[in-house]
Design a protein around this motif. Structure first.
Motif, mmCIF file in Angstrom:
data_model
loop_
_atom_site.group_PDB
_atom_site.id
_atom_site.type_symbol
_atom_site.label_atom_id
_atom_site.label_comp_id
_atom_site.label_asym_id
_atom_site.label_seq_id
_atom_site.Cartn_x
_atom_site.Cartn_y
_atom_site.Cartn_z
ATOM 1 N N SER A 68 -1.670 -16.699 4.336
ATOM 2 C CA SER A 68 -1.958 -16.352 2.950
ATOM 3 C C SER A 68 -2.062 -14.835 2.820
ATOM 4 C CB SER A 68 -3.242 -17.036 2.476
ATOM 5 O OG SER A 68 -4.332 -16.623 3.266
ATOM 6 N N LEU A 69 -2.020 -14.383 1.601
ATOM 7 C CA LEU A 69 -2.099 -12.958 1.309
ATOM 8 C C LEU A 69 -3.561 -12.533 1.287
ATOM 9 C CD1 LEU A 69 -0.728 -10.313 0.371
ATOM 10 C CD2 LEU A 69 -0.847 -11.202 -1.972
ATOM 11 N N ASP A 70 -3.891 -11.507 2.053
ATOM 12 C CA ASP A 70 -5.223 -10.924 2.056
ATOM 13 C C ASP A 70 -5.241 -9.862 0.955
ATOM 14 O OD1 ASP A 70 -7.480 -9.277 2.507
ATOM 15 O OD2 ASP A 70 -7.423 -9.646 4.662
ATOM 16 N N LEU A 71 -5.847 -10.208 -0.166
ATOM 17 C CA LEU A 71 -5.821 -9.326 -1.332
ATOM 18 C C LEU A 71 -6.506 -7.987 -1.076
ATOM 19 C CD1 LEU A 71 -6.380 -12.038 -4.046
ATOM 20 C CD2 LEU A 71 -4.312 -10.666 -3.744
ATOM 21 N N LYS A 72 -7.599 -7.984 -0.333
ATOM 22 C CA LYS A 72 -8.279 -6.718 -0.023
ATOM 23 C C LYS A 72 -7.380 -5.827 0.826
ATOM 24 C CE LYS A 72 -13.012 -8.364 -0.326
ATOM 25 N NZ LYS A 72 -14.276 -8.589 0.371
ATOM 26 N N ALA A 73 -6.702 -6.420 1.794
ATOM 27 C CA ALA A 73 -5.800 -5.648 2.654
ATOM 28 C C ALA A 73 -4.613 -5.110 1.856
ATOM 29 C CB ALA A 73 -5.311 -6.504 3.816
ATOM 30 N N LEU A 74 -4.106 -5.907 0.915
ATOM 31 C CA LEU A 74 -3.001 -5.436 0.074
ATOM 32 C C LEU A 74 -3.448 -4.252 -0.765
ATOM 33 C CD1 LEU A 74 -0.071 -5.830 -0.952
ATOM 34 C CD2 LEU A 74 -1.036 -7.308 -2.738
ATOM 35 N N ALA A 75 -4.622 -4.356 -1.382
ATOM 36 C CA ALA A 75 -5.135 -3.244 -2.184
ATOM 37 C C ALA A 75 -5.257 -1.984 -1.329
ATOM 38 C CB ALA A 75 -6.478 -3.613 -2.815
ATOM 39 N N ARG A 76 -5.828 -2.122 -0.134
ATOM 40 C CA ARG A 76 -5.958 -0.962 0.772
ATOM 41 C C ARG A 76 -4.597 -0.372 1.113
ATOM 42 N NH1 ARG A 76 -9.765 -4.111 3.290
ATOM 43 N NH2 ARG A 76 -8.303 -4.749 4.904
ATOM 44 N N ALA A 77 -3.620 -1.228 1.358
ATOM 45 C CA ALA A 77 -2.283 -0.781 1.777
ATOM 46 C C ALA A 77 -1.595 0.077 0.723
ATOM 47 C CB ALA A 77 -1.412 -1.981 2.119
ATOM 48 N N THR A 81 13.839 -2.918 -0.524
ATOM 49 C CA THR A 81 12.705 -3.031 -1.442
ATOM 50 C C THR A 81 11.904 -1.721 -1.522
ATOM 51 O OG1 THR A 81 11.241 -3.852 0.307
ATOM 52 C CG2 THR A 81 12.421 -5.506 -1.019
ATOM 53 N N GLU A 82 12.322 -0.734 -0.701
ATOM 54 C CA GLU A 82 11.558 0.511 -0.576
ATOM 55 C C GLU A 82 10.121 0.191 -0.212
ATOM 56 O OE1 GLU A 82 12.171 3.058 -3.979
ATOM 57 O OE2 GLU A 82 14.343 2.794 -3.875
ATOM 58 N N GLY A 83 9.978 -0.806 0.654
ATOM 59 C CA GLY A 83 8.670 -1.302 1.036
ATOM 60 C C GLY A 83 8.082 -0.611 2.248
ATOM 61 N N ARG A 84 6.877 -1.043 2.570
ATOM 62 C CA ARG A 84 6.179 -0.536 3.749
ATOM 63 C C ARG A 84 5.543 -1.697 4.494
ATOM 64 N NH1 ARG A 84 1.738 2.141 -0.182
ATOM 65 N NH2 ARG A 84 3.618 2.345 -1.384
ATOM 66 N N LEU A 85 5.305 -1.497 5.779
ATOM 67 C CA LEU A 85 4.645 -2.497 6.620
ATOM 68 C C LEU A 85 3.151 -2.266 6.613
ATOM 69 C CD1 LEU A 85 6.771 -2.674 9.902
ATOM 70 C CD2 LEU A 85 6.484 -4.487 8.216
ATOM 71 N N ALA A 86 2.389 -3.354 6.580
ATOM 72 C CA ALA A 86 0.919 -3.272 6.679
ATOM 73 C C ALA A 86 0.397 -4.664 7.044
ATOM 74 C CB ALA A 86 0.311 -2.797 5.365
ATOM 75 N N PRO A 87 -0.787 -4.732 7.627
ATOM 76 C CA PRO A 87 -1.378 -6.039 7.960
ATOM 77 C C PRO A 87 -2.012 -6.667 6.708
ATOM 78 C CG PRO A 87 -2.835 -4.274 8.662
ATOM 79 C CD PRO A 87 -1.601 -3.622 8.114
ATOM 80 N N ILE A 88 -1.229 -7.462 5.990
ATOM 81 C CA ILE A 88 -1.711 -8.029 4.717
ATOM 82 C C ILE A 88 -1.809 -9.551 4.724
ATOM 83 C CG2 ILE A 88 -0.941 -6.054 3.338
ATOM 84 C CD1 ILE A 88 1.455 -7.915 2.455
ATOM 85 N N ALA A 89 -1.542 -10.198 5.853
ATOM 86 C CA ALA A 89 -1.579 -11.663 5.910
ATOM 87 C C ALA A 89 -2.820 -12.139 6.632
ATOM 88 C CB ALA A 89 -0.341 -12.198 6.625
ATOM 89 N N ARG A 90 -3.272 -13.313 6.220
ATOM 90 C CA ARG A 90 -4.352 -14.039 6.913
ATOM 91 C C ARG A 90 -3.779 -15.367 7.373
ATOM 92 N NH1 ARG A 90 -9.209 -13.705 2.684
ATOM 93 N NH2 ARG A 90 -7.588 -14.638 1.436
#
Length: 166
Positions: free
Chosen positions: A77-86, A156-165
């Protein structure tokens, strides 16, 4: 993976975006079964015979008032706090489904990170970097595309980050 020709691109904005970019990708159609009881992503993983950690779902979140795309494995699942931080934000909530559909031009269960109607900040879970190929929605239910994670990030001009749980 074979590169598809422009003539073979009839279909979704995601496929057209891949063709225009000249990216090597695979197209994987399967019969979507609304009665399967599985989530769209789990159904795709099963139909493709792929590792669920390699099949990714595209989710939209509202981060401090702006829509952000999070791409995570279908078995997590998506870790919303981690996404916000990213993305340098403070608070994230899942986007309203109708807003997600309007902003991307896709229906739920078929939202692709590629060829969206509007560009959005995009974050790909770092676990994707462990695979040579990942699968994402091709822009409709019952269609996935496989491509290299680096190509997905570039398009997507995206970036990698730890956003999954898990």
């Amino acid at each position: 993976m074979a590169k598809k020709s422009r003539q073979d691109s009839q279909g979704t904005p995601a496929i057209i975006a891949l063709d225009r970019a000249g990216v090597a990708y695979g197209r994987h159609a399967y019969e979507h079964d609304p009665a399967s009881g599985l989530s769209y992503g789990q159904e795709a993983a099963e139909a493709l015979g792929a590792d669920p950690a390699q099949v990714l779902k595209t989710l939209l979140a509202d981060v401090d008032g702006r829509l952000v795309v999070g791409i995570v494995p279908v078995d997590g699942s998506l870790d919303l706090k981690a996404l916000a931080r990213a993305v340098g934000g403070k608070r994230a909530t899942m986007a309203d489904p109708a807003a997600a559909q309007r902003a991307t031009g896709y229906v739920l269960g078929g939202i692709s990170p590629l060829g969206q109607k509007q560009g959005h900040t995009t974050v790909l879970d770092e676990s994707a970097a462990g695979f040579d190929v990942v699968y994402v929605s091709g822009g409709r239910r019952g269609l996935d595309v496989s491509l290299a994670p680096d190509d997905l990030l570039r398009l997507t001009e995206g970036r990698l980050a730890p956003i999954a749980r898990a």
